[in-house]
Motif scaffolding. Sequence first.
Motif, PDB file in Angstrom:
ATOM      1  N   ASP B 225      47.521 -55.523 -15.444  1.00 29.18           N
ATOM      2  CA  ASP B 225      46.679 -54.527 -14.756  1.00 29.18           C
ATOM      3  C   ASP B 225      47.357 -53.161 -14.703  1.00 29.18           C
ATOM      4  O   ASP B 225      46.689 -52.125 -14.770  1.00 29.18           O
ATOM      5  CB  ASP B 225      46.372 -54.973 -13.318  1.00 29.18           C
ATOM      6  CG  ASP B 225      45.389 -56.146 -13.298  1.00 29.18           C
ATOM      7  OD1 ASP B 225      44.823 -56.452 -14.372  1.00 29.18           O
ATOM      8  OD2 ASP B 225      45.217 -56.748 -12.227  1.00 29.18           O
ATOM      9  N   ALA B 226      48.671 -53.185 -14.562  1.00 31.60           N
ATOM     10  CA  ALA B 226      49.400 -51.910 -14.504  1.00 31.60           C
ATOM     11  C   ALA B 226      49.376 -51.238 -15.868  1.00 31.60           C
ATOM     12  O   ALA B 226      49.256 -50.012 -15.975  1.00 31.60           O
ATOM     13  CB  ALA B 226      50.838 -52.149 -14.046  1.00 31.60           C
ATOM     14  N   ASP B 228      46.987 -51.668 -18.135  1.00 29.24           N
ATOM     15  CA  ASP B 228      45.602 -51.195 -18.324  1.00 29.24           C
ATOM     16  C   ASP B 228      45.374 -49.866 -17.600  1.00 29.24           C
ATOM     17  O   ASP B 228      44.591 -49.035 -18.061  1.00 29.24           O
ATOM     18  CB  ASP B 228      44.601 -52.244 -17.799  1.00 29.24           C
ATOM     19  CG  ASP B 228      44.573 -53.481 -18.697  1.00 29.24           C
ATOM     20  OD1 ASP B 228      45.052 -53.372 -19.852  1.00 29.24           O
ATOM     21  OD2 ASP B 228      44.101 -54.540 -18.241  1.00 29.24           O
ATOM     22  N   ALA B 229      46.056 -49.703 -16.474  1.00 28.34           N
ATOM     23  CA  ALA B 229      45.854 -48.492 -15.669  1.00 28.34           C
ATOM     24  C   ALA B 229      46.312 -47.230 -16.393  1.00 28.34           C
ATOM     25  O   ALA B 229      45.833 -46.136 -16.093  1.00 28.34           O
ATOM     26  CB  ALA B 229      46.608 -48.619 -14.340  1.00 28.34           C
ATOM     27  N   ALA B 239      46.183 -41.803 -13.259  1.00 29.62           N
ATOM     28  CA  ALA B 239      46.661 -42.983 -13.982  1.00 29.62           C
ATOM     29  C   ALA B 239      47.921 -43.537 -13.314  1.00 29.62           C
ATOM     30  O   ALA B 239      48.072 -44.753 -13.128  1.00 29.62           O
ATOM     31  CB  ALA B 239      46.947 -42.634 -15.442  1.00 29.62           C
ATOM     32  N   ALA B 242      47.006 -45.359 -10.169  1.00 28.17           N
ATOM     33  CA  ALA B 242      46.439 -46.676 -10.464  1.00 28.17           C
ATOM     34  C   ALA B 242      47.538 -47.650 -10.882  1.00 28.17           C
ATOM     35  O   ALA B 242      47.517 -48.840 -10.532  1.00 28.17           O
ATOM     36  CB  ALA B 242      45.379 -46.550 -11.562  1.00 28.17           C
ATOM     37  N   LEU B 243      48.516 -47.141 -11.632  1.00 26.23           N
ATOM     38  CA  LEU B 243      49.653 -47.982 -12.037  1.00 26.23           C
ATOM     39  C   LEU B 243      50.421 -48.471 -10.807  1.00 26.23           C
ATOM     40  O   LEU B 243      50.760 -49.657 -10.698  1.00 26.23           O
ATOM     41  CB  LEU B 243      50.584 -47.175 -12.963  1.00 26.23           C
ATOM     42  CG  LEU B 243      51.980 -47.730 -13.234  1.00 26.23           C
ATOM     43  CD1 LEU B 243      52.249 -47.771 -14.714  1.00 26.23           C
ATOM     44  CD2 LEU B 243      53.060 -46.943 -12.544  1.00 26.23           C
ATOM     45  N   ARG B 245      49.320 -48.772  -7.731  1.00 20.77           N
ATOM     46  CA  ARG B 245      48.497 -49.756  -6.995  1.00 20.77           C
ATOM     47  C   ARG B 245      48.551 -51.126  -7.663  1.00 20.77           C
ATOM     48  O   ARG B 245      48.696 -52.154  -7.001  1.00 20.77           O
ATOM     49  CB  ARG B 245      47.035 -49.277  -6.916  1.00 20.77           C
ATOM     50  CG  ARG B 245      46.734 -48.341  -5.745  1.00 20.77           C
ATOM     51  CD  ARG B 245      45.231 -48.215  -5.499  1.00 20.77           C
ATOM     52  NE  ARG B 245      44.468 -47.843  -6.706  1.00 20.77           N
ATOM     53  CZ  ARG B 245      44.305 -46.587  -7.141  1.00 20.77           C
ATOM     54  NH1 ARG B 245      44.849 -45.572  -6.470  1.00 20.77           N
ATOM     55  NH2 ARG B 245      43.598 -46.341  -8.229  1.00 20.77           N
ATOM     56  N   ALA B 246      48.448 -51.139  -8.981  1.00 22.66           N
ATOM     57  CA  ALA B 246      48.455 -52.421  -9.708  1.00 22.66           C
ATOM     58  C   ALA B 246      49.806 -53.126  -9.549  1.00 22.66           C
ATOM     59  O   ALA B 246      49.869 -54.347  -9.384  1.00 22.66           O
ATOM     60  CB  ALA B 246      48.144 -52.190 -11.183  1.00 22.66           C
TER      61      ALA B 246
END
Lengths: 158, 287
Positions: B225-226, B228-229, B239, B242-243, B245-246
Motif C-alpha cells: 500500500d505504501a 502504491d501511494a 503522495a 499517503a505513504l 499513512r500506509a
Amino acid sequence: MKNIHVSTTINGDDAEFVCAPEETLLDALRNRLGLSGAKEGCGTGDCGACTVEMDGRLVCSCLVLGAEVQDAQIKTVEGMAIGEALHPLQQAFIDHAALQCGICTPGILVAAKTLLERNPDPSDTEIRYWLAGNLCRCTGYDKIIKAVQIAAADMRGA
Amino acid sequence: MQYMKPQTAAEVSDILARSEGAARILGGGTDLLVQLRSGMIEPETIVDIKHLSGIADITAEDGGLRIGAAVSGQKLGEHEGACAMWPGVVEACELIGSTQVQGRCTMVGNLCNGSPAADSVPAMIAAGAVVRIEGPDGPRDCAVEDIPVSPGKTSLGKGEFVSSVFLPARPKGAADAYLRFIPRTEMDIAVASAAVNIELAEDRTIKSARIALGAVGPKVVLVPDAADAIIGSKLEDPAIAALVRACEAACNPIDDKRGTAEFRTTVAGVLAKRAARIAMTRAGENA
Ligand SMILES: Cc1cc2nc3c(=O)[nH]c(=O)nc-3n(C[C@H](O)[C@H](O)[C@H](O)COP(=O)(O)OP(=O)(O)OC[C@H]3O[C@@H](n4cnc5c(N)ncnc54)[C@H](O)[C@@H]3O)c2cc1C
Ligand code: FES
Ligand code: FES
C-alpha cells in the motif's frame, strides 16, 4: 565431546592447539597458547577487548570458535612490538596517557593498527566509528583518539 | 557438541536432515555464538558452511549480483559493484554492529536469525532479493519476504539452508535507501526501520516501488500500500502523506522501554518518508 586439532598461523608463526568444539578462539589463545593479550570483557561481542585480526579482518575472538581458525592467519597484540621496539601506536598510548587499567588497550591497539593499515590518515570521526566496538571504562575516548592521530602522523613520517 | 565443516551443499543438508533440529548452521557466528554462550541454544552439531565452494564469493549474474551466504558485511561494503547497484542494501548491512562484527556477520545470518529488527532484511525485501535454498530435494529459490515467520522462526524446511542471496539487475533511474532509528549513534538494535526502492519512468515519475518496514511487528513486512501511494507521483506532498499513512497502518509493534508502540509507528512513517526522498534523489542521479 571430541577434541579438535587446529593448525594455524599466529603473528606469522605456525601454531597448533587442541580445543573442544564449543571453545572460542579467545579461550584457545589465552588458555591453550598462553597469549593473554586479548582480554575477555563481555563474551558477547559488545566490548571489543578480545579483538584480534583474522585473515586481515578484525573480529571479536569471543565470537569465533577455536576450530574455525584452521589454516587462518591470526594477529594479536603480542605481534605488534618488534623485539623490544614498541609499535608507534603502543608508544603513543604510553606517551599520551591513553590508558588507565589497560583492559581495553590490547583490543584498541589491534583495531587501530588495522585502521591505519587501511587508512593512514583517518579523521577523528573515522577513528571514532572504527573503534565504536571497543569500549573503554576508564580513559574516556579523547586521549585514545589523540594517541591514534599522533601515531598515525608518526607512521606517515610527518 | 560436535563441529563439522562439510564441503558440499548435499553434505550440509544431509547433516541437517539427520540431526532432527539439533544441528545449527554457523555463518559469521555473531548471533549463534552469543546464543550458545548464554545457553539459549544447546545444539548437538555446529555445521560450519564456510568451506563450501563459492560460499564467500560475490558474482555477477543476469545483470545482478549473487552474494554467497558467507560474505561478510565488510566484504560486501568493499564491493564497488554492490555499492553502486544496491546502495540501500549495502548501507543497511553496514549498520550491523561494530567493525569487529562487520568482519564476520552475513546478510543470510541476519535473515535466518529471524529478528524483526534485523537491519539487512527490510533492505533485501525492498530490493526484491531472492535467496537460493539448498535442501534434500535440491536447490529452490524463495523471495526474502517469505523467509521470516515470527521472531526467531523461518520458513526453511527440514534439511534446508540458504546458500546465497540474489540481488536482481536494476534499470537506470532506480535506487534504494535504508534508515533505522536507534537511541544512540552506533551499536544498537533498530527501534523502527524502513527501506525504500524505487524506479523512475522517463518523465521522472515513480514507475515502480517496494517499501519494507522493520522492528514494527513480529517480522519484517513488505508494505504494498505504501508503494502504491507513491507510484505515478514525483513524491509530492500528498503522495508522501499517503505513504506515511500506509506505513503507519502496516505497523503492529510492541511497547517496550526502547520505544512505545505509538512512537515506533510514528517513527516508521517518518523513516519511510525520508528513505523515499533519499532513494528518489539517488534514482534521479543515475537516470
Ligand atoms: C555486538 C553486536 C552488535 C550487533 N548489532 C546488530 C545490528 O545493529 N543490527 C542487526 O541487524 N544485527 C546486529 N547484530 C546481530 C548479528 O550480528 C546479525 O544478525 C548478523 O547479521 C548475523 O549474521 P551471522 O552470519 O553472524 O549469523 P550466525 O550467528 O552465523 O547465524 C545466525 C542464525 O542464522 C542461522 N544461519 C546462519 N547462516 C545460515 C544459512 N546460510 N542458512 C540457514 N540458516 C543460517 C544460524 O544457524 C543462526 O541460527 C549484532 C550482534 C552483535 C554481537
Ligand atoms: S569479550 Fe569479546 S567483545 Fe567483549
Ligand atoms: S583503560 Fe580501562 S577500560 Fe580502557
